[in-house]
Design a protein around this motif. Structure first.
Motif, mmCIF file in Angstrom:
data_model
loop_
_atom_site.group_PDB
_atom_site.id
_atom_site.type_symbol
_atom_site.label_atom_id
_atom_site.label_comp_id
_atom_site.label_asym_id
_atom_site.label_seq_id
_atom_site.Cartn_x
_atom_site.Cartn_y
_atom_site.Cartn_z
ATOM 1 N N ALA A 1 1.033 -11.981 -4.864
ATOM 2 C CA ALA A 1 1.077 -13.395 -5.231
ATOM 3 C C ALA A 1 1.488 -13.559 -6.692
ATOM 4 C CB ALA A 1 -0.278 -14.055 -4.981
ATOM 5 N N ALA A 2 0.977 -12.697 -7.571
ATOM 6 C CA ALA A 2 1.354 -12.777 -8.986
ATOM 7 C C ALA A 2 2.850 -12.582 -9.161
ATOM 8 C CB ALA A 2 0.581 -11.748 -9.798
ATOM 9 N N LEU A 3 3.411 -11.658 -8.388
ATOM 10 C CA LEU A 3 4.849 -11.393 -8.469
ATOM 11 C C LEU A 3 5.648 -12.557 -7.892
ATOM 12 C CD1 LEU A 3 7.080 -9.415 -9.255
ATOM 13 C CD2 LEU A 3 6.847 -8.386 -6.979
ATOM 14 N N GLU A 4 5.268 -13.019 -6.709
ATOM 15 C CA GLU A 4 6.016 -14.085 -6.036
ATOM 16 C C GLU A 4 5.885 -15.437 -6.736
ATOM 17 O OE1 GLU A 4 4.568 -14.065 -2.026
ATOM 18 O OE2 GLU A 4 5.507 -12.131 -1.567
ATOM 19 N N GLU A 5 4.701 -15.763 -7.208
ATOM 20 C CA GLU A 5 4.456 -17.099 -7.767
ATOM 21 C C GLU A 5 4.733 -17.199 -9.258
ATOM 22 O OE1 GLU A 5 0.467 -18.038 -6.588
ATOM 23 O OE2 GLU A 5 0.974 -18.008 -4.460
ATOM 24 N N HIS A 6 4.591 -16.072 -9.989
ATOM 25 C CA HIS A 6 4.699 -16.140 -11.453
ATOM 26 C C HIS A 6 5.690 -15.146 -12.042
ATOM 27 C CE1 HIS A 6 1.218 -18.737 -11.263
ATOM 28 N NE2 HIS A 6 0.567 -17.803 -10.611
ATOM 29 N N GLY A 7 6.226 -14.258 -11.222
ATOM 30 C CA GLY A 7 7.135 -13.251 -11.742
ATOM 31 C C GLY A 7 6.441 -12.167 -12.532
ATOM 32 N N LEU A 8 5.106 -12.017 -12.337
ATOM 33 C CA LEU A 8 4.340 -10.996 -13.056
ATOM 34 C C LEU A 8 4.187 -9.768 -12.175
ATOM 35 C CD1 LEU A 8 1.463 -13.209 -14.491
ATOM 36 C CD2 LEU A 8 3.465 -12.355 -15.704
ATOM 37 N N ASP A 9 4.562 -8.612 -12.695
ATOM 38 C CA ASP A 9 4.433 -7.368 -11.959
ATOM 39 C C ASP A 9 3.142 -6.692 -12.412
ATOM 40 O OD1 ASP A 9 4.902 -5.194 -10.341
ATOM 41 O OD2 ASP A 9 6.468 -4.344 -11.620
ATOM 42 N N VAL A 10 2.072 -6.887 -11.643
ATOM 43 C CA VAL A 10 0.766 -6.329 -11.979
ATOM 44 C C VAL A 10 0.375 -5.324 -10.906
ATOM 45 C CG1 VAL A 10 0.041 -8.406 -13.199
ATOM 46 C CG2 VAL A 10 -0.470 -8.167 -10.779
ATOM 47 N N SER A 11 -0.601 -4.493 -11.225
ATOM 48 C CA SER A 11 -1.077 -3.519 -10.244
ATOM 49 C C SER A 11 -2.549 -3.263 -10.475
ATOM 50 C CB SER A 11 -0.301 -2.219 -10.362
ATOM 51 O OG SER A 11 -0.724 -1.491 -11.491
ATOM 52 N N GLN A 12 -3.133 -2.477 -9.594
ATOM 53 C CA GLN A 12 -4.523 -2.052 -9.727
ATOM 54 C C GLN A 12 -4.626 -0.774 -10.551
ATOM 55 O OE1 GLN A 12 -5.665 -3.543 -5.273
ATOM 56 N NE2 GLN A 12 -6.383 -1.603 -5.884
ATOM 57 N N ASP A 13 -3.518 -0.218 -10.983
ATOM 58 C CA ASP A 13 -3.532 1.041 -11.718
ATOM 59 C C ASP A 13 -3.958 0.837 -13.167
ATOM 60 O OD1 ASP A 13 -2.559 2.246 -9.445
ATOM 61 O OD2 ASP A 13 -0.468 2.048 -10.063
#
Length: 128
Positions: free
Chosen positions: A57-69
């Motif tokens: 959702a962060a990637l699709e809605e805000h263009g933020l590439d986040v992870s759990q790493d």
């Protein structure tokens, strides 16, 4: 200037992480996204609001590439009874990172567990 604060955690399985924090006494206060696959859920505990969000959702809605790493942060939960909190966390699905032990010359007792998304939780009890 600011009106409040919260910590957002990213989890591939948002519902699983929400369920974990609910078992620790956090109360759901907000939910966004389809039933069964929420994109963002907020839960409130004593003095802390956690947002649990989907990395997709962060990637699709805000263009933020986040992870759990990375584990570059931790949530600290102060406890009256560390052993009870530690047992509750394990029963709720946490994994052990470090078992309870005395810290800071006997001032504190601490333990670390990871929530189902791998986020570290430090459980702390003040001894004196």
């Amino acid at each position: 200037m600011f009106l409040g604060s919260q910590v957002n955690l990213y989890a591939d399985d948002v519902e699983r992480v929400v369920h974990f924090y609910a078992k620790l006494g956090f109360v759901e206060t907000y939910r966004h996204g389809p039933e069964g696959a929420p994109r963002h859920v907020e839960v409130k505990g004593p003095g802390l609001v956690l947002g649990i969000a989907s990395p997709q959702a962060a990637l699709e809605e805000h263009g933020l590439d986040v992870s759990q790493d990375g584990a570059a942060m931790e949530i600290v939960l102060w406890c009256e009874d560390l052993d009870a909190a530690y047992a509750a966390a394990l029963e709720a699905g946490a994994t052990v990172l470090r078992e309870p032990h005395v810290f800071q010359d006997g001032r504190l007792r601490v333990a670390w567990v990871a929530d189902p998304a791998g986020n570290p939780l430090e459980l702390v009890q003040q001894l004196r």
